[in-house]
Write an enzyme that holds these catalytic residues in place. Structure first.
Site, PDB file in Angstrom:
ATOM      1  N   ALA A  72       0.828  -1.212   0.000  1.00  0.00           N
ATOM      2  CA  ALA A  72       0.000   0.000   0.000  1.00  0.00           C
ATOM      3  C   ALA A  72       0.861   1.261   0.000  1.00  0.00           C
ATOM      4  CB  ALA A  72      -0.915   0.000   1.209  1.00  0.00           C
ATOM      5  N   THR A  73       2.058   1.139   0.537  1.00  0.00           N
ATOM      6  CA  THR A  73       2.968   2.289   0.489  1.00  0.00           C
ATOM      7  C   THR A  73       3.232   2.683  -0.962  1.00  0.00           C
ATOM      8  OG1 THR A  73       3.995   1.740   2.609  1.00  0.00           O
ATOM      9  CG2 THR A  73       5.298   3.086   1.084  1.00  0.00           C
ATOM     10  N   ASN A 155      -5.267   3.435  11.315  1.00  0.00           N
ATOM     11  CA  ASN A 155      -4.574   2.215  11.702  1.00  0.00           C
ATOM     12  C   ASN A 155      -4.326   2.109  13.200  1.00  0.00           C
ATOM     13  OD1 ASN A 155      -2.893   4.437  10.773  1.00  0.00           O
ATOM     14  ND2 ASN A 155      -1.138   3.209  11.395  1.00  0.00           N
ATOM     15  N   GLN A 183      -6.864  -0.208   6.289  1.00  0.00           N
ATOM     16  CA  GLN A 183      -7.378  -0.709   7.572  1.00  0.00           C
ATOM     17  C   GLN A 183      -8.888  -0.904   7.584  1.00  0.00           C
ATOM     18  OE1 GLN A 183      -5.536  -1.841   9.915  1.00  0.00           O
ATOM     19  NE2 GLN A 183      -3.510  -1.006   9.474  1.00  0.00           N
ATOM     20  N   SER A 203      -3.772  -3.379   0.825  1.00  0.00           N
ATOM     21  CA  SER A 203      -2.561  -4.170   1.065  1.00  0.00           C
ATOM     22  C   SER A 203      -2.929  -5.567   1.535  1.00  0.00           C
ATOM     23  CB  SER A 203      -1.715  -3.471   2.142  1.00  0.00           C
ATOM     24  OG  SER A 203      -0.538  -4.194   2.375  1.00  0.00           O
ATOM     25  N   HIS A 205      -1.427  -8.005   3.100  1.00  0.00           N
ATOM     26  CA  HIS A 205      -1.041  -8.577   4.400  1.00  0.00           C
ATOM     27  C   HIS A 205      -1.857  -8.036   5.553  1.00  0.00           C
ATOM     28  CE1 HIS A 205       1.583  -5.324   6.205  1.00  0.00           C
ATOM     29  NE2 HIS A 205       1.475  -4.896   4.974  1.00  0.00           N
ATOM     30  N   THR A 241       7.903  -7.359 -13.535  1.00  0.00           N
ATOM     31  CA  THR A 241       7.331  -8.701 -13.646  1.00  0.00           C
ATOM     32  C   THR A 241       6.353  -8.960 -12.519  1.00  0.00           C
ATOM     33  OG1 THR A 241       9.296  -9.547 -14.745  1.00  0.00           O
ATOM     34  CG2 THR A 241       7.885 -11.166 -13.658  1.00  0.00           C
ATOM     35  N   CYS A 328       8.161   5.979  18.324  1.00  0.00           N
ATOM     36  CA  CYS A 328       9.274   6.297  19.223  1.00  0.00           C
ATOM     37  C   CYS A 328      10.199   7.253  18.489  1.00  0.00           C
ATOM     38  CB  CYS A 328      10.060   5.048  19.560  1.00  0.00           C
ATOM     39  SG  CYS A 328       8.971   3.694  19.899  1.00  0.00           S
TER      40      CYS A 328
HETATM   41  C1  7TS Z   1      -3.535   3.007   6.854  1.00  0.00           C
HETATM   42  C2  7TS Z   1      -2.263   2.370   6.320  1.00  0.00           C
HETATM   43  N1  7TS Z   1      -1.823   2.725   5.084  1.00  0.00           N
HETATM   44  C3  7TS Z   1      -0.702   2.180   4.568  1.00  0.00           C
HETATM   45  C4  7TS Z   1       0.043   1.254   5.293  1.00  0.00           C
HETATM   46  C5  7TS Z   1       1.292   0.658   4.650  1.00  0.00           C
HETATM   47  O1  7TS Z   1       0.965  -0.620   4.149  1.00  0.00           O
HETATM   48  P1  7TS Z   1       2.108  -1.545   3.506  1.00  0.00           P
HETATM   49  O2  7TS Z   1       2.977  -0.638   2.701  1.00  0.00           O
HETATM   50  O3  7TS Z   1       1.378  -2.536   2.643  1.00  0.00           O
HETATM   51  O4  7TS Z   1       2.806  -2.182   4.660  1.00  0.00           O
HETATM   52  C6  7TS Z   1      -0.387   0.863   6.570  1.00  0.00           C
HETATM   53  C7  7TS Z   1       0.445  -0.108   7.386  1.00  0.00           C
HETATM   54  N2  7TS Z   1       0.216   0.058   8.796  1.00  0.00           N
HETATM   55  C8  7TS Z   1       0.982  -0.465   9.768  1.00  0.00           C
HETATM   56  C9  7TS Z   1       2.128  -1.148   9.641  1.00  0.00           C
HETATM   57  O5  7TS Z   1       2.552  -1.455  10.921  1.00  0.00           O
HETATM   58  N3  7TS Z   1       1.676  -0.963  11.866  1.00  0.00           N
HETATM   59  C10 7TS Z   1       0.690  -0.340  11.152  1.00  0.00           C
HETATM   60  O6  7TS Z   1      -0.287   0.220  11.661  1.00  0.00           O
HETATM   61  C11 7TS Z   1      -1.565   1.421   7.088  1.00  0.00           C
HETATM   62  O7  7TS Z   1      -2.036   1.068   8.318  1.00  0.00           O
END
Ligand code: 7TS
Length: 390
Positions: A72-73, A155, A183, A203, A205, A241, A328
């Site tokens: 998702a990033t 999240n 989320q 995302s 996972h 790919t 942190c």
């Molecule tokens: C709202 C939201 N957007 C994007 C991401 C990024 O997703 P990824 O790139 O697929 O990993 C996260 C990951 N959130 C968290 C990852 O670790 N603790 C969390 O709350 C998320 O909670």
């Protein structure tokens, strides 16, 4: 010692059925889908099924695009930078309206775009921790605004944003709307066409699919340029790919997650509420957000006088995995930004701990967590330099 995983908003276990469906694409059907020979073409039917599951799972229309990304990033970066190149850099619409509680894969991209001529406005949250429609109407100038980007669910707190009404208003003003639905998917119903967004990130996972694969919904006609150039994969919208195993896994995981929404809304919510009620029965505690306005699996709780990091390490020693809401920063902990944004006092904002359940969480695990949590908070308060029983 019992191990209890209550950090599902960070990542989830891969559903065994998803793992099984992915296996053949490592050592049996491992061809490159772009290859013209049978090793490549034999994976096409499974990719078609996966895409069909993704379209159906997020409510995309046939004429829309759904591209497979690495996470998702990447999806969030793709949307924000596409709007920058196609709108902000070419027109007088320089603004992105967003919120102070977005994931860094939105907020940090906005900061980068601000260094390159974009104007970023963070919309203030109301006392419930969301952007309400009146605020969007107050801040949205359609002549100057390129995009509204607001997450579907937070999240850390699990608080749900009113995406349907916010997106409808943006559309009525001719302004593009993106939602980071990471989320929300797998916890509450998500339908891109029904709510009328132009872009939607997700995302795998986060809903019992594999790590390293995500997706991006792009409404037909929405401005777009690829983040990654260099090949005709995904119709030229995302070169590289294709991760066939990940794509197959994500498609099945999304289908299974949507089948389980009723279970999330009932049994997962019941177990979450059981833990939440036990937390609130401990003196000087606070849970952020009204539970009916949150996704069913999440609790962000504060325990006055107990540093969040100290509590999660104490729980960890007893096999329980949770996380702090707070980021942190070197040796001095930053207060939880979400709690600061919704007006929780800064001392309490240092004591945030997030518990996030899943459909694999059991009642026995919650009962164990309640027992351990009560004792941990009591013990840590006895040695706390700041806790004075109110
Ligand atoms: C709202 C939201 N957007 C994007 C991401 C990024 O997703 P990824 O790139 O697929 O990993 C996260 C990951 N959130 C968290 C990852 O670790 N603790 C969390 O709350 C998320 O909670």
């Amino acid at each position: 010692m019992q191990r209890v995983y209550l950090d599902n908003n960070a990542t989830t276990i891969v559903d065994p059925r998803v793992k099984e469906a992915m296996e053949i694409y490592f050592c049996q059907q491992y061809g490159n889908p772009n290859s013209l020979h049978q090793f490549g073409t034999e994976v096409h039917p499974a990719m078609r099924v996966a895409l069909d599951r993704l379209y159906a799972g997020i409510g995309a229309a046939d004429e829309d695009d759904v591209i497979v990304t690495s996470c998702a990033t990447e999806s969030n970066n793709t949307v924000l930078k596409a709007v920058y190149w196609e709108v902000i850099s070419k027109t007088n619409k320089k603004r992105i309206l967003t919120t102070p509680v977005e994931h860094p894969s939105v907020s940090h991209v906005c900061e980068f775009l601000a260094e390159n001529g974009a104007e970023i406005i963070e919309l203030p949250l109301n006392k419930y921790g969301i952007v309400d429609l009146s605020t969007l109407k107050e801040y949205l100038d359609p002549e100057k605004t390129a995009l509204v980007s607001i997450m579907w669910a937070n999240n850390e707190t699990g608080i749900i944003f009113p995406i349907k009404e916010l997106a409808a208003y943006a559309r009525s003003q001719g302004v593009l709307f993106h939602t980071d639905a990471v989320q929300a998917i797998g916890k509450i119903p998500v339908n891109a066409r029904e709510v009328g967004v132009d872009y939607l990130s997700f995302s795998a996972h986060k809903f019992h699919g594999p790590k390293g694969v995500g997706g991006l919904y792009i409404r037909q006609g929405a401005p777009f340029v690829p983040l990654l150039h260099g090949g005709e994969h995904m119709g030229g919208k995302r070169s590289g790919t294709i991760n066939v195993a990940g794509m197959v896994g994500m498609g099945l995981a999304l289908e299974l997650a949507n089948y389980a929404l009723e279970y999330e809304a009932t049994e997962v919510r019941r177990l979450r509420d059981k833990l939440e009620d036990a937390i609130l029965a401990i003196p000087d505690t606070l849970v952020i957000g009204k539970r009916e306005l949150r996704v069913p699996n999440t609790i962000l709780a504060s325990f006055r006088g107990v540093e969040g990091e100290a509590l999660i390490w104490d729980l960890n020693k007893q096999g329980i995995a949770a996380s702090t809401g707070s980021a942190c920063a070197s040796e001095s902990l930053e207060p939880n930004p979400v709690m600061v944004a919704i007006g929780v006092d800064r001392e309490l904002a240092h004591t945030a701990v997030r518990f996030s359940l899943s459909r694999f969480t059991t009642e026995e695990e919650i009962d164990y967590t309640i027992e351990v949590l009560r004792a941990s908070v009591k013990r840590l308060r006895e040695i706390s330099s700041t806790y004075k029983k109110c």
